[in-house]
Write a protein that holds these residues in place. Structure first.
Motif, mmCIF file in Angstrom:
data_model
loop_
_atom_site.group_PDB
_atom_site.id
_atom_site.type_symbol
_atom_site.label_atom_id
_atom_site.label_comp_id
_atom_site.label_asym_id
_atom_site.label_seq_id
_atom_site.Cartn_x
_atom_site.Cartn_y
_atom_site.Cartn_z
ATOM 1 N N THR A 163 3.142 -6.640 -5.990
ATOM 2 C CA THR A 163 2.808 -5.736 -7.098
ATOM 3 C C THR A 163 1.709 -4.777 -6.635
ATOM 4 O O THR A 163 1.073 -5.012 -5.600
ATOM 5 N N LEU A 164 1.472 -3.747 -7.417
ATOM 6 C CA LEU A 164 0.421 -2.799 -7.051
ATOM 7 C C LEU A 164 -0.961 -3.462 -7.031
ATOM 8 O O LEU A 164 -1.694 -3.320 -6.047
ATOM 9 N N PRO A 165 -1.338 -4.226 -8.075
ATOM 10 C CA PRO A 165 -2.640 -4.918 -7.994
ATOM 11 C C PRO A 165 -2.722 -5.877 -6.807
ATOM 12 O O PRO A 165 -3.763 -5.965 -6.147
ATOM 13 N N ALA A 166 -1.624 -6.559 -6.521
ATOM 14 C CA ALA A 166 -1.630 -7.481 -5.382
ATOM 15 C C ALA A 166 -1.815 -6.704 -4.080
ATOM 16 O O ALA A 166 -2.578 -7.118 -3.202
ATOM 17 N N GLN A 167 -1.172 -5.580 -3.977
ATOM 18 C CA GLN A 167 -1.314 -4.770 -2.759
ATOM 19 C C GLN A 167 -2.759 -4.291 -2.593
ATOM 20 O O GLN A 167 -3.322 -4.341 -1.511
ATOM 21 N N GLU A 168 -3.328 -3.839 -3.711
ATOM 22 C CA GLU A 168 -4.703 -3.351 -3.651
ATOM 23 C C GLU A 168 -5.658 -4.442 -3.196
ATOM 24 O O GLU A 168 -6.527 -4.217 -2.344
ATOM 25 N N GLU A 169 -5.479 -5.635 -3.766
ATOM 26 C CA GLU A 169 -6.345 -6.741 -3.380
ATOM 27 C C GLU A 169 -6.109 -7.152 -1.932
ATOM 28 O O GLU A 169 -7.058 -7.422 -1.182
ATOM 29 N N LEU A 170 -4.844 -7.168 -1.560
ATOM 30 C CA LEU A 170 -4.507 -7.484 -0.169
ATOM 31 C C LEU A 170 -5.212 -6.543 0.797
ATOM 32 O O LEU A 170 -5.799 -6.971 1.806
ATOM 33 N N LEU A 171 -5.194 -5.271 0.472
ATOM 34 C CA LEU A 171 -5.811 -4.277 1.368
ATOM 35 C C LEU A 171 -7.328 -4.429 1.413
ATOM 36 O O LEU A 171 -7.955 -4.187 2.445
ATOM 37 N N LEU A 172 -7.911 -4.873 0.296
ATOM 38 C CA LEU A 172 -9.348 -5.136 0.274
ATOM 39 C C LEU A 172 -9.711 -6.349 1.108
ATOM 40 O O LEU A 172 -10.653 -6.326 1.899
ATOM 41 N N LYS A 173 -8.935 -7.415 0.943
ATOM 42 C CA LYS A 173 -9.239 -8.676 1.612
ATOM 43 C C LYS A 173 -8.826 -8.663 3.082
ATOM 44 O O LYS A 173 -9.437 -9.327 3.910
ATOM 45 N N VAL A 174 -7.726 -7.963 3.367
ATOM 46 C CA VAL A 174 -7.243 -7.886 4.752
ATOM 47 C C VAL A 174 -7.070 -6.410 5.123
ATOM 48 O O VAL A 174 -5.956 -5.892 5.157
ATOM 49 N N PRO A 175 -8.196 -5.777 5.424
ATOM 50 C CA PRO A 175 -8.134 -4.311 5.650
ATOM 51 C C PRO A 175 -7.219 -3.900 6.800
ATOM 52 O O PRO A 175 -6.742 -2.784 6.826
ATOM 53 N N LYS A 176 -6.979 -4.852 7.728
ATOM 54 C CA LYS A 176 -6.053 -4.542 8.822
ATOM 55 C C LYS A 176 -4.671 -4.156 8.308
ATOM 56 O O LYS A 176 -3.897 -3.506 9.009
ATOM 57 N N LEU A 183 -9.494 6.385 14.436
ATOM 58 C CA LEU A 183 -9.164 5.235 13.594
ATOM 59 C C LEU A 183 -9.966 4.003 13.991
ATOM 60 O O LEU A 183 -10.303 3.173 13.148
ATOM 61 N N LEU A 184 -10.296 3.904 15.285
ATOM 62 C CA LEU A 184 -11.140 2.808 15.747
ATOM 63 C C LEU A 184 -12.573 2.952 15.243
ATOM 64 O O LEU A 184 -13.170 1.994 14.749
ATOM 65 N N LYS A 185 -13.097 4.166 15.361
ATOM 66 C CA LYS A 185 -14.495 4.407 15.011
ATOM 67 C C LYS A 185 -14.702 4.516 13.506
ATOM 68 O O LYS A 185 -15.767 4.160 12.997
ATOM 69 N N VAL A 186 -13.703 5.065 12.823
ATOM 70 C CA VAL A 186 -13.808 5.221 11.357
ATOM 71 C C VAL A 186 -12.564 4.601 10.719
ATOM 72 O O VAL A 186 -11.639 5.306 10.298
ATOM 73 N N PRO A 187 -12.572 3.266 10.642
ATOM 74 C CA PRO A 187 -11.360 2.572 10.166
ATOM 75 C C PRO A 187 -10.929 2.980 8.759
ATOM 76 O O PRO A 187 -9.758 2.832 8.402
ATOM 77 N N LYS A 188 -11.872 3.485 7.979
ATOM 78 C CA LYS A 188 -11.504 3.948 6.636
ATOM 79 C C LYS A 188 -10.434 5.035 6.678
ATOM 80 O O LYS A 188 -9.730 5.255 5.707
ATOM 81 N N MET A 189 -10.353 5.704 7.827
ATOM 82 C CA MET A 189 -9.354 6.763 7.942
ATOM 83 C C MET A 189 -7.920 6.227 7.994
ATOM 84 O O MET A 189 -6.976 6.965 7.745
ATOM 85 N N GLU A 190 -7.784 4.931 8.303
ATOM 86 C CA GLU A 190 -6.452 4.319 8.197
ATOM 87 C C GLU A 190 -5.937 4.525 6.777
ATOM 88 O O GLU A 190 -4.780 4.839 6.551
ATOM 89 N N ARG A 191 -6.846 4.311 5.851
ATOM 90 C CA ARG A 191 -6.493 4.434 4.450
ATOM 91 C C ARG A 191 -6.128 5.873 4.093
ATOM 92 O O ARG A 191 -5.167 6.141 3.387
ATOM 93 N N TYR A 192 -6.947 6.791 4.600
ATOM 94 C CA TYR A 192 -6.665 8.206 4.360
ATOM 95 C C TYR A 192 -5.256 8.562 4.819
ATOM 96 O O TYR A 192 -4.468 9.130 4.064
ATOM 97 N N PHE A 193 -4.925 8.185 6.038
ATOM 98 C CA PHE A 193 -3.603 8.527 6.570
ATOM 99 C C PHE A 193 -2.491 7.771 5.843
ATOM 100 O O PHE A 193 -1.414 8.306 5.632
ATOM 101 N N ARG A 194 -2.794 6.549 5.452
ATOM 102 C CA ARG A 194 -1.774 5.799 4.719
ATOM 103 C C ARG A 194 -1.428 6.507 3.418
ATOM 104 O O ARG A 194 -0.261 6.712 3.088
ATOM 105 N N ILE A 195 -2.446 6.922 2.690
ATOM 106 C CA ILE A 195 -2.216 7.578 1.394
ATOM 107 C C ILE A 195 -1.477 8.911 1.584
ATOM 108 O O ILE A 195 -0.554 9.244 0.848
#
Lengths: 193, 193
Positions: free
Chosen positions: B107-120, A115-127
DNA sequence: TAATCTGCTTGATTTAGATCAAGGGTATTT
DNA sequence: AAATACCCTTGATCTAAATCAAGCAGATTA
């Protein structure tokens, strides 16, 4: 060996070839024979397993020695006792193979580094977790709201091929009913509808 | 208004003040009176709600008009019908307030944007979902493996204060038993143990 | 080939919890 | 302050599914 995993990842996030390779490097392949344990009650769950091939189940054994099936895992699914995996406390569950299986194992340190090296995987696991949660929730509703027959019908609608892969007693255990009751339900459904 | 949310986030990921502010900007505050709906069966679930104050429940009404409680949500918890939220299909569930409540809606669009802007925040939601899944799984095991009395005892151990916040019939509905049965169990436990 | 397992079915009986019904206490509303 | 609603309790009865018990067919092993 990693085709099913790669497909599972690509369905959810975009990774280029390098990232995918890097990703794969955190996993350890493992083959399991039918009936072999991946996790036994009392042990700490050291891996989350991705199923490339075959079928596994996780289950709980109650004080009357009855097995209660928590989850099936076929190709493309993940299985683990997340609680034990994350806390490193001994697990109250068992995981074993219903068919010979090929797995890709991920330890907790490997996952953290991944997750550190490939942060995009956070998204994978979240989904992934989102989908698992929806399925689990549906199962809770099912257990609260429906009769044994309705639960069986709903399971068959959701997974029409499951009865070709697992024994009826496993399905009964998943539904929270006895094999006898399941047998009677099937008889009933087969005859007068 | 955002203290509870900020605390929930900081427990899981590190955000600086700017990021936290940005994050907060995607939420809409909303107050709900006791008994007011956040979601009604048949409507699309447009929000995931974070509870800053008060108590909500999600529940399913079966064909015999019986309510089955899926989830409680107190301060610091999230509630939604994730399936409807993600797919935008009509929900089969209801969500309403057990007490006057203060919510932060996403909302779903707000969540999506949030995740884009604040990937953490991918990480925040992943950790959150992990915990929810563990809890749900525990509930499935409970419903498969234990008697009504055992389920009640386990719930009381996990949430000792719950009976001060919600009516017994809500607890009964959560456990998948009738209020009558719960009353008898409590009597039994109170007397001769 | 016989022998032991394993999974499924069917029947008889039991049981945990549901349902139906009534009554009482305490908020909430008028 | 009465009226109404809501929640909890207790009792009597009912029922869906469990349990107990046999038997049988196909697979696996000796």
């Amino acid at each position: 060996m990693y085709e099913v995993l790669a497909k599972s990842i690509r369905e959810k996030v975009f990774l280029n070839e390098d990232e995918m390779q890097l990703c794969a490097s955190f996993f350890t392949p493992k083959k399991l024979r039918k009936k072999q344990y991946l996790l036994q009650e009392g042990d700490v769950c050291r891996y989350t397993a991705f199923v490339e091939k075959g079928a596994l189940r996780s289950y709980h054994v109650d004080k009357k020695d009855q097995e209660h099936l928590i989850q099936f895992a076929f190709e493309g699914w993940w299985i683990a006792d997340s609680y034990s995996f994350l806390t490193e406390e001994p697990s109250a569950y068992n995981i074993d193979a219903l068919e010979d299986a090929e797995l890709l194992l991920l330890t907790l340190p490997a996952q953290e580094e991944l997750l550190l090296k490939v942060p995009k995987m956070e998204r994978y696991f979240r989904i992934l977790l989102q989908k698992s949660l929806i399925a689990m929730q549906r199962r809770v509703v099912s257990s609260l709201s429906y009769t044994a027959e309705e639960k069986y019908i709903k399971l068959m609608e959701a997974y029409p091929n499951i009865s070709q892969r697992v024994a009826q007693q496993q399905i009964a255990s998943y539904l929270g009913i006895t094999p006898e009751t399941l047998s009677r339900i099937r008889k009933q459904l087969a005859s007068g509808k």
